[in-house]
Design a protein around this motif. Structure first.
Motif, mmCIF file in Angstrom:
data_model
loop_
_atom_site.group_PDB
_atom_site.id
_atom_site.type_symbol
_atom_site.label_atom_id
_atom_site.label_comp_id
_atom_site.label_asym_id
_atom_site.label_seq_id
_atom_site.Cartn_x
_atom_site.Cartn_y
_atom_site.Cartn_z
ATOM 1 N N VAL A 438 -40.701 -16.113 26.819
ATOM 2 C CA VAL A 438 -39.504 -15.730 27.561
ATOM 3 C C VAL A 438 -39.970 -15.213 28.915
ATOM 4 N N LEU A 439 -39.562 -15.917 29.976
ATOM 5 C CA LEU A 439 -39.987 -15.476 31.316
ATOM 6 C C LEU A 439 -38.917 -14.552 31.900
ATOM 7 N N THR A 440 -39.388 -13.488 32.512
ATOM 8 C CA THR A 440 -38.448 -12.524 33.064
ATOM 9 C C THR A 440 -39.021 -11.910 34.335
ATOM 10 N N GLN A 441 -38.348 -10.884 34.800
ATOM 11 C CA GLN A 441 -38.728 -10.236 36.052
ATOM 12 C C GLN A 441 -39.806 -9.165 35.822
ATOM 13 N N ASP A 442 -40.800 -9.125 36.706
ATOM 14 C CA ASP A 442 -41.726 -7.971 36.748
ATOM 15 C C ASP A 442 -41.439 -7.310 38.097
ATOM 16 N N ASN A 443 -42.400 -6.644 38.704
ATOM 17 C CA ASN A 443 -42.149 -6.048 40.027
ATOM 18 C C ASN A 443 -42.075 -7.177 41.064
ATOM 19 N N SER A 444 -40.899 -7.709 41.311
ATOM 20 C CA SER A 444 -40.834 -8.877 42.207
ATOM 21 C C SER A 444 -40.995 -8.463 43.680
ATOM 22 N N ARG A 445 -40.893 -7.155 43.927
ATOM 23 C CA ARG A 445 -41.017 -6.609 45.286
ATOM 24 C C ARG A 445 -40.055 -7.366 46.206
ATOM 25 N N ASN A 446 -40.552 -7.937 47.328
ATOM 26 C CA ASN A 446 -39.529 -8.659 48.097
ATOM 27 C C ASN A 446 -39.658 -10.179 48.024
ATOM 28 N N GLU A 447 -40.210 -10.647 46.884
ATOM 29 C CA GLU A 447 -40.206 -12.098 46.630
ATOM 30 C C GLU A 447 -39.008 -12.434 45.748
ATOM 31 N N LYS A 448 -38.591 -13.686 45.791
ATOM 32 C CA LYS A 448 -37.478 -14.109 44.935
ATOM 33 C C LYS A 448 -37.995 -14.266 43.500
ATOM 34 N N PRO A 449 -37.397 -13.606 42.513
ATOM 35 C CA PRO A 449 -37.865 -13.755 41.124
ATOM 36 C C PRO A 449 -37.911 -15.220 40.691
ATOM 37 N N SER A 450 -36.954 -16.018 41.159
ATOM 38 C CA SER A 450 -36.934 -17.419 40.710
ATOM 39 C C SER A 450 -38.168 -18.181 41.228
ATOM 40 N N THR A 451 -38.678 -17.802 42.401
ATOM 41 C CA THR A 451 -39.893 -18.460 42.928
ATOM 42 C C THR A 451 -41.088 -18.106 42.048
ATOM 43 N N ILE A 452 -41.157 -16.842 41.669
ATOM 44 C CA ILE A 452 -42.290 -16.387 40.841
ATOM 45 C C ILE A 452 -42.251 -17.131 39.502
ATOM 46 N N ILE A 453 -41.057 -17.205 38.929
ATOM 47 C CA ILE A 453 -40.926 -17.846 37.616
ATOM 48 C C ILE A 453 -41.248 -19.339 37.723
ATOM 49 N N ALA A 454 -40.852 -19.963 38.809
ATOM 50 C CA ALA A 454 -41.185 -21.384 38.992
ATOM 51 C C ALA A 454 -42.705 -21.556 39.034
ATOM 52 N N ASP A 455 -43.399 -20.619 39.659
ATOM 53 C CA ASP A 455 -44.874 -20.695 39.689
ATOM 54 C C ASP A 455 -45.461 -20.569 38.287
ATOM 55 N N GLU A 504 -39.998 -2.587 40.543
ATOM 56 C CA GLU A 504 -39.924 -2.620 42.006
ATOM 57 C C GLU A 504 -39.255 -3.936 42.404
ATOM 58 N N ILE A 505 -37.996 -3.827 42.800
ATOM 59 C CA ILE A 505 -37.219 -5.025 43.139
ATOM 60 C C ILE A 505 -36.647 -4.857 44.542
ATOM 61 N N ASN A 506 -36.719 -5.892 45.350
ATOM 62 C CA ASN A 506 -36.288 -5.814 46.746
ATOM 63 C C ASN A 506 -36.904 -4.606 47.454
ATOM 64 N N ASN A 507 -38.177 -4.379 47.127
ATOM 65 C CA ASN A 507 -38.932 -3.269 47.712
ATOM 66 C C ASN A 507 -38.355 -1.899 47.390
ATOM 67 N N GLN A 508 -37.557 -1.833 46.342
ATOM 68 C CA GLN A 508 -37.031 -0.529 45.918
ATOM 69 C C GLN A 508 -37.435 -0.291 44.478
ATOM 70 N N ARG A 509 -37.810 0.954 44.185
ATOM 71 C CA ARG A 509 -38.162 1.275 42.806
ATOM 72 C C ARG A 509 -36.908 1.676 42.049
ATOM 73 N N ILE A 510 -36.621 0.986 40.966
ATOM 74 C CA ILE A 510 -35.470 1.411 40.156
ATOM 75 C C ILE A 510 -35.983 1.932 38.817
ATOM 76 N N ASP A 511 -35.265 2.898 38.236
ATOM 77 C CA ASP A 511 -35.698 3.467 36.961
ATOM 78 C C ASP A 511 -35.710 2.389 35.887
ATOM 79 N N TYR A 512 -36.811 2.280 35.217
ATOM 80 C CA TYR A 512 -36.898 1.292 34.144
ATOM 81 C C TYR A 512 -38.020 1.741 33.209
ATOM 82 N N ASN A 513 -37.664 2.176 32.005
ATOM 83 C CA ASN A 513 -38.683 2.643 31.069
ATOM 84 C C ASN A 513 -38.667 1.745 29.834
ATOM 85 N N GLU A 514 -39.616 0.807 29.825
ATOM 86 C CA GLU A 514 -39.626 -0.201 28.767
ATOM 87 C C GLU A 514 -39.855 0.405 27.384
#
Ligand SMILES: CC(=O)N[C@H]1[C@@H](OP(=O)(O)OP(=O)(O)OC[C@H]2O[C@@H](n3ccc(=O)[nH]c3=O)[C@H](O)[C@@H]2O)O[C@H](CO)[C@@H](O)[C@@H]1O[C@H](C)C(=O)N[C@@H](C)C(=O)N[C@H](CCC(=O)O)C(=O)O
Ligand SMILES: Nc1ncnc2c1ncn2[C@@H]1O[C@H](COP(=O)(O)OP(=O)(O)OP(=O)(O)O)[C@@H](O)[C@H]1O
Length: 541
Positions: A438-455, A504-514
């Protein structure tokens, strides 16, 4: 006495410097020491020494700006010893600078005098918690944490110091006291920490000893009663130059002051070099995943079972005054954790812990937070792991596989704006070692998550008929949906975030405790058990 500060007075007496030298100003507020101008405040005595890149002398003004009123300056000139200089830098903050001959060599004793009032290492160390140092390429954090947990479950509060900071364990419950800059802190930070821990009732400390720390003598004058060597594989060659000098740096632990017990890994040939270099007064103990030679004292495992509940094995102990064996179970994953647990138990038995108490305690231990941390449930068991490199992902999947009775499912993503070449590699590894991905988002920072997943997907072509691939960008949703659809016997490895508490999404840290998400999810149906059954599953691969 300078500003009625007994601590400072003790230090000056040790340095043979007349207290009257510092009587012009009030230093009564000084209650800690630091080698780093970036960490000082009005109550810090700053110790300025030279390092491999720069010198603390250059940061006196910075320390003054932070409110620091007194600095000791290292000097090679003995005639400068005890000289005082009042400085007022660009910042206009005044700071008294006292020159100390060979300050670098005197750091440990200064720390002992300051924190314990004793001016000999021996006296001071007796007042502080006892120390076990753990070294090796892998497993330092795990063994130190397991030892501190077990020791606290059997006896008094115990602590671990290392990559994960300073953690105090009381009856197995963990409390993080502070972060550490280095895995093995400098001697001033170490003695400061030991003094704090002692005040909190801590009696023993498990310290990670990195090869850098050993090579740089950060443990000098520290009384280390017991040493543990886990293993040696290639690492840090940029610093040590060769495997030979890397191994040699690790073995410097044998020279630690008062080291009387050393615990070695019988399954790693490097241990033979350790054995040759031990001193006569040092007792050697061994641990092994296989039968231990009859000539050796220590612990070994047999009948190892791996299940979705963790590990279970027969623990054998042979020591000069007793032999014992008992089945133990714990919520840990992978053969390497059997080895880590054996190392921890061997070191504690060598220090006189009771076998029965340790066996009891093992059933209450937890994995290191976010490192192959197991959450059992009425459906799949979930592993939260920090693996975010191709090799770490491979190791985590291999370790999880031996525990899997159904499907091994891997949920992961890759970070943005960082090494993008690892994405395809991580895809290939998931394809090679997992049943479902299952592919999902990690710290995409300011890259598009869909680009990372395509890679990542470039490594996921031609899945086998039994394999499946899905994509869910919302990480929490990906975990919840995968778990809902899972069955008993499956293992879900959620890799990449581990102990972190943000995305870290769009260069912002959001609370996320896995860990909290998985804990909530799995315990909503059934509370997590810490007592795995001894059911058998596939052996290690
Ligand atoms: C290359 C290396 O190992 N350097 C370590 C060494 O620093 P150094 O002798 O080079 O010191 P320096 O940077 O020249 O500074 C000299 C003095 O000025 C002080 N200073 C410096 C700058 C400043 O603004 N203010 C200030 O007061 C410094 O605190 C120091 O006292 O001694 C310092 C104190 O013990 C360490 O913090 C520092 O670790 C640096 C931060 C580091 O990154 N080290 C890594 C390589 C390391 O040691 N890693 C291992 C773990 C490896 C692993 O297993 O992964 C570790 O134990 O952490
Ligand atoms: N005994 C071991 N042998 C081999 N690999 C191990 C062992 N223990 C742990 N590992 C692997 O190494 C990783 C790091 O483990 P741990 O943090 O305990 O080691 P460490 O020596 O403290 O390393 P680091 O300083 O990089 O954190 C784990 O996630 C696991 O994959």
């Amino acid at each position: 006495m300078p500003g009625a500060n007994l601590r400072l007075h003790n230090v000056l007496r040790y340095l043979h410097i007349d207290s009257a030298t510092l009587c012009q100003r009030d230093f009564s507020a000084l209650d800690c020491l630091s080698l780093d101008s970036r960490a000082v405040n009005a109550s810090t005595l700053f110790l300025a020494i030279s390092g491999s890149h720069t010198s603390g002398h250059q940061y006196i003004d910075m320390a003054a700006k932070s409110g620091c009123s007194l600095a000791f300056l290292d000097t090679a000139k003995s005639q400068q010893h005890g000289m005082l200089e009042e400085r007022r830098g660009k910042s206009e903050h005044a700071i008294s600078c006292l020159f100390v001959h060979d300050l670098q060599q005197k750091l440990a004793d200064i720390a002992y005098c300051f924190y314990t009032g004793n001016n000999t290492t021996n006296q001071s160390q007796n007042a502080l918690p006892s120390i076990t140092a753990v070294t090796g390429t892998n497993g330092k954090t795990s063994v130190a944490s397991l030892m501190a947990q077990l020791s606290s479950l059997c006896h008094e509060p115990s602590a671990s110091i290392g990559t994960l900071g300073v953690n105090l364990f009381t009856k197995g419950a963990q409390q993080k006291l502070s972060e550490t800059i280095n895995t093995t802190p400098d001697i001033i930070s170490l003695v400061t920490t030991l003094a704090t821990l002692q005040k909190r009732g801590c009696t023993s400390v498990m310290l990670e000893a990195s090869s850098h720390g050993l090579a740089q003598d950060r443990l000098s004058k520290l009384k280390v009663g017991c040493g543990v060597f886990t293993n040696l594989t290639q690492d840090h060659l940029d610093y040590h130059g060769s495997m030979a000098s890397y191994g040699q740096a690790k073995r410097l632990l044998l020279k630690a002051q008062d080291l009387s017990e050393i615990v070695l890994n019988a399954d790693d040939d490097e241990s033979l070099k350790w054995q040759v270099e031990t001193f006569d007064e040092q007792a050697v103990y061994w641990f092994s995943l296989h039968d231990l030679s009859a000539k050796r004292h220590g612990c070994w495992a047999s009948e190892i079972n791996y299940s979705t509940q963790g590990i279970s094995f027969m623990l054998h102990a042979r020591f000069p005054y007793f032999n014992a064996q008992q089945r133990v179970t714990g919520p840990l994953i992978g053969a390497f954790n059997v080895a880590n647990l054996l190392a921890a138990v061997t070191a504690l038995l060598a220090q006189g812990f009771s076998f029965a108490a340790l066996v009891d305690a093992v059933s209450s231990i937890s994995a290191v937070a976010g490192r192959m941390e197991l959450f059992t449930s009425t459906k799949a068991s979930v592993l939260v792991d920090y693996a975010h490199t191709p090799d770490a992902l491979k190791q985590a999947l291999l370790a999880a596989r031996v525990h899997t009775q159904g499907k091994l499912i891997c949920i992961f993503g890759c970070g943005g704006n960082r090494d993008s070449s690892k994405r395809v590699l991580m895809g290939r590894i998931a394809k090679q070692y997992a049943d479902s991905i299952v592919l999902t988002q990690d710290n995409s920072r300011n890259e598009k998550p869909s680009t990372i997943i395509a890679d990542i997907q470039k490594g996921l072509h031609d899945l086998a008929p039994h394999q499946s691939l899905s994509i869910e960008l919302d990480r929490e949703k990906a975990i919840c949906q995968t778990w809902q659809a899972s069955s008993v016997g499956d293992i879900i490895l959620v890799a990449g975030k581990g102990h972190e508490d943000y995305l870290e999404i769009n260069n912002q840290r959001i609370d996320y405790n896995e860990r909290n998400i998985v804990r909530r999810l799995t315990s909503a149906v059934a509370p997590r058990t810490n007592t795995p059954s001894a059911q058998s599953s596939r052996g290690p691969q």
